[in-house]
Write a protein that holds these residues in place. Structure first.
Motif, PDB file in Angstrom:
ATOM      1  N   LEU A  34      41.909  40.082  37.967  1.00 27.90           N
ATOM      2  CA  LEU A  34      40.559  40.533  37.621  1.00 27.90           C
ATOM      3  C   LEU A  34      40.610  41.623  36.556  1.00 27.90           C
ATOM      4  O   LEU A  34      39.797  41.637  35.622  1.00 27.90           O
ATOM      5  N   ALA A  35      41.557  42.546  36.701  1.00 31.74           N
ATOM      6  CA  ALA A  35      41.711  43.623  35.713  1.00 31.74           C
ATOM      7  C   ALA A  35      41.943  43.042  34.326  1.00 31.74           C
ATOM      8  O   ALA A  35      41.296  43.445  33.342  1.00 31.74           O
ATOM      9  N   LYS A  36      42.835  42.069  34.217  1.00 28.80           N
ATOM     10  CA  LYS A  36      43.132  41.456  32.915  1.00 28.80           C
ATOM     11  C   LYS A  36      41.931  40.671  32.385  1.00 28.80           C
ATOM     12  O   LYS A  36      41.671  40.656  31.180  1.00 28.80           O
ATOM     13  N   GLY A  37      41.190  40.043  33.297  1.00 28.96           N
ATOM     14  CA  GLY A  37      40.007  39.297  32.875  1.00 28.96           C
ATOM     15  C   GLY A  37      38.915  40.206  32.333  1.00 28.96           C
ATOM     16  O   GLY A  37      38.322  39.925  31.284  1.00 28.96           O
ATOM     17  N   PHE A  38      38.668  41.302  33.017  1.00 26.47           N
ATOM     18  CA  PHE A  38      37.643  42.249  32.556  1.00 26.47           C
ATOM     19  C   PHE A  38      38.097  42.984  31.298  1.00 26.47           C
ATOM     20  O   PHE A  38      37.265  43.379  30.471  1.00 26.47           O
ATOM     21  N   ALA A  39      39.405  43.173  31.146  1.00 32.68           N
ATOM     22  CA  ALA A  39      39.923  43.832  29.943  1.00 32.68           C
ATOM     23  C   ALA A  39      39.584  43.031  28.691  1.00 32.68           C
ATOM     24  O   ALA A  39      39.319  43.597  27.628  1.00 32.68           O
ATOM     25  N   GLN A  40      39.568  41.718  28.810  1.00 35.42           N
ATOM     26  CA  GLN A  40      39.231  40.869  27.672  1.00 35.42           C
ATOM     27  C   GLN A  40      37.779  41.058  27.236  1.00 35.42           C
ATOM     28  O   GLN A  40      37.410  40.723  26.117  1.00 35.42           O
ATOM     29  N   GLU A  41      36.955  41.599  28.144  1.00 35.93           N
ATOM     30  CA  GLU A  41      35.554  41.870  27.806  1.00 35.93           C
ATOM     31  C   GLU A  41      35.342  43.336  27.433  1.00 35.93           C
ATOM     32  O   GLU A  41      34.210  43.798  27.337  1.00 35.93           O
ATOM     33  N   ALA A  59      47.875  48.227  33.758  1.00 36.98           N
ATOM     34  CA  ALA A  59      47.068  49.065  32.866  1.00 36.98           C
ATOM     35  C   ALA A  59      47.500  48.885  31.411  1.00 36.98           C
ATOM     36  O   ALA A  59      46.662  48.806  30.506  1.00 36.98           O
ATOM     37  N   SER A  60      48.797  48.801  31.186  1.00 34.88           N
ATOM     38  CA  SER A  60      49.313  48.616  29.825  1.00 34.88           C
ATOM     39  C   SER A  60      48.863  47.280  29.243  1.00 34.88           C
ATOM     40  O   SER A  60      48.495  47.194  28.065  1.00 34.88           O
ATOM     41  N   LEU A  61      48.885  46.230  30.058  1.00 35.26           N
ATOM     42  CA  LEU A  61      48.428  44.916  29.607  1.00 35.26           C
ATOM     43  C   LEU A  61      46.945  44.951  29.253  1.00 35.26           C
ATOM     44  O   LEU A  61      46.508  44.335  28.268  1.00 35.26           O
ATOM     45  N   CYS A  62      46.171  45.680  30.051  1.00 31.68           N
ATOM     46  CA  CYS A  62      44.731  45.785  29.790  1.00 31.68           C
ATOM     47  C   CYS A  62      44.464  46.538  28.490  1.00 31.68           C
ATOM     48  O   CYS A  62      43.567  46.175  27.718  1.00 31.68           O
ATOM     49  N   LYS A 233      38.749  34.064  36.969  1.00 30.21           N
ATOM     50  CA  LYS A 233      37.685  33.565  36.091  1.00 30.21           C
ATOM     51  C   LYS A 233      36.464  33.138  36.903  1.00 30.21           C
ATOM     52  O   LYS A 233      35.310  33.413  36.531  1.00 30.21           O
ATOM     53  N   ILE A 234      36.716  32.469  38.028  1.00 28.93           N
ATOM     54  CA  ILE A 234      35.618  32.034  38.896  1.00 28.93           C
ATOM     55  C   ILE A 234      34.909  33.248  39.489  1.00 28.93           C
ATOM     56  O   ILE A 234      33.674  33.309  39.555  1.00 28.93           O
ATOM     57  N   ILE A 235      35.694  34.239  39.914  1.00 24.04           N
ATOM     58  CA  ILE A 235      35.128  35.437  40.532  1.00 24.04           C
ATOM     59  C   ILE A 235      34.301  36.234  39.523  1.00 24.04           C
ATOM     60  O   ILE A 235      33.200  36.709  39.840  1.00 24.04           O
ATOM     61  N   ILE A 236      34.812  36.388  38.304  1.00 19.38           N
ATOM     62  CA  ILE A 236      34.085  37.140  37.274  1.00 19.38           C
ATOM     63  C   ILE A 236      32.744  36.479  36.967  1.00 19.38           C
ATOM     64  O   ILE A 236      31.725  37.154  36.783  1.00 19.38           O
ATOM     65  N   LYS A 237      32.728  35.152  36.942  1.00 23.47           N
ATOM     66  CA  LYS A 237      31.462  34.441  36.717  1.00 23.47           C
ATOM     67  C   LYS A 237      30.485  34.713  37.855  1.00 23.47           C
ATOM     68  O   LYS A 237      29.288  34.949  37.621  1.00 23.47           O
ATOM     69  N   ALA A 238      30.979  34.714  39.091  1.00 20.63           N
ATOM     70  CA  ALA A 238      30.113  35.001  40.243  1.00 20.63           C
ATOM     71  C   ALA A 238      29.558  36.418  40.185  1.00 20.63           C
ATOM     72  O   ALA A 238      28.392  36.660  40.507  1.00 20.63           O
ATOM     73  N   ILE A 239      30.393  37.369  39.750  1.00 18.90           N
ATOM     74  CA  ILE A 239      29.952  38.761  39.612  1.00 18.90           C
ATOM     75  C   ILE A 239      28.912  38.874  38.504  1.00 18.90           C
ATOM     76  O   ILE A 239      27.893  39.560  38.644  1.00 18.90           O
ATOM     77  N   ARG A 240      29.156  38.193  37.408  1.00 16.30           N
ATOM     78  CA  ARG A 240      28.232  38.229  36.266  1.00 16.30           C
ATOM     79  C   ARG A 240      26.839  37.734  36.682  1.00 16.30           C
ATOM     80  O   ARG A 240      25.816  38.294  36.291  1.00 16.30           O
TER      81      ARG A 240
END
Length: 278
Positions: A34-41, A59-62, A233-240
């Protein structure tokens, strides 16, 4: 053209760019994905977990995605650690918009082989840890009309042998999410319960004491477990979309549907299996 403009406006409204997102249990598995997914946004990330070395890597990847990422050691089973972490987040990143209560582990054994201490340890993280996270961030969520996300489990709807302690904790979380969904609505806060089935995480590498064991082999076959990044990705869409609940993975959906449509079928099946083994 009008429809395109409406879609663009909706996407902008639901963008997580510059939103402060707090994730517990962010050092691995669903939390890290989730951290990496939100970092892309380009969100501002507050990553909390017990293992700081793994947190730093995430954190470094984000940060490579030009996202702010703050790594903080925090054990949600400890009384004041989440409050201290939240104070640091508010000071460095601002008011929190999204809270993802993800930290958890599983106590696994037949009930007769467990003690009350085992059950207490399970609830301290999986239930009281969620409550501590909620209480520490509720004022911010009211201020931002934010999103509360609780990572439950398909085991919050069904129970299987050897998973009594874990299932009990996740049933409690399911009840909590359903209650908060109504109670927090007047503040403009959405509550999303995520109920995964089998996902490729390190949860089965953590023993009943909550201690991570390197190199432990996951007994579940590869094909049965959903990749954590796909789950994210599925979870981020549900949160959105501020959905009330999202059950993910084929196994999770199948188990929950069977239990709802044919109540008693799974318990009888597991009982039959136990009798066969005896």
């Amino acid at each position: 053209m009008t429809k395109l403009k409406d879609n663009n406006a909706q996407n902008f409204k639901n963008s997580f760019k510059d939103k402060v997102i707090l994730i517990t249990g962010a050092s691995s598995g669903i939390g890290a994905a989730l951290a990496k997914g939100f970092a892309q946004e380009k969100a501002k990330l507050a990553l909390l977990a017990r293992r700081f070395n793994k947190l730093e890597v995430i954190a470094s990847l984000c940060k490579m995605s030009d996202s702010q990422a703050l790594a903080l050691v925090c054990d949600v089973s400890k009384e004041t650690e989440i409050e201290k972490a939240v104070a640091t987040v508010q000071q460095q990143l601002g008011s929190i918009d999204v809270v993802i209560a993800n930290a958890g582990f599983g106590v696994v054994a037949n009930v007769e082989n467990l003690t009350l201490t085992d059950f207490q340890r399970q609830f301290e993280t999986n239930v009281y840890g969620v409550l501590r996270t909620l209480y520490a961030t509720l004022d911010d969520l009211k201020k931002t009309q934010g999103r509360l996300v609780i990572i439950g489990s398909a085991s919050g709807h069904i129970s299987i042998p050897k998973y009594a302690a874990y299932a009990m904790s996740k049933h409690a979380i399911t009840a909590l999410a359903e209650t908060l969904y109504a109670e927090l609505a007047p503040y403009g806060i959405s509550v999303t319960l995520i109920s995964p089935g089998f996902v490729k995480t390190e949860i089965r590498n953590v023993n009943n004491l909550g201690i991570y064991q390197e190199g432990t082999r996951d007994p579940l076959p590869e094909w049965l477990r959903l990749d954590a990044d796909k789950a994210a990705k599925i979870i981020i869409k549900a949160i959105r979309l501020r959905q009330r609940e999202r059950i993910i993975t084929v196994s999770g959906k199948l188990g929950v549907i069977l239990n709802r449509v044919f109540p008693g079928l799974l318990p009888r099946f597991f009982r039959w299996q136990a009798m066969r083994k005896k």
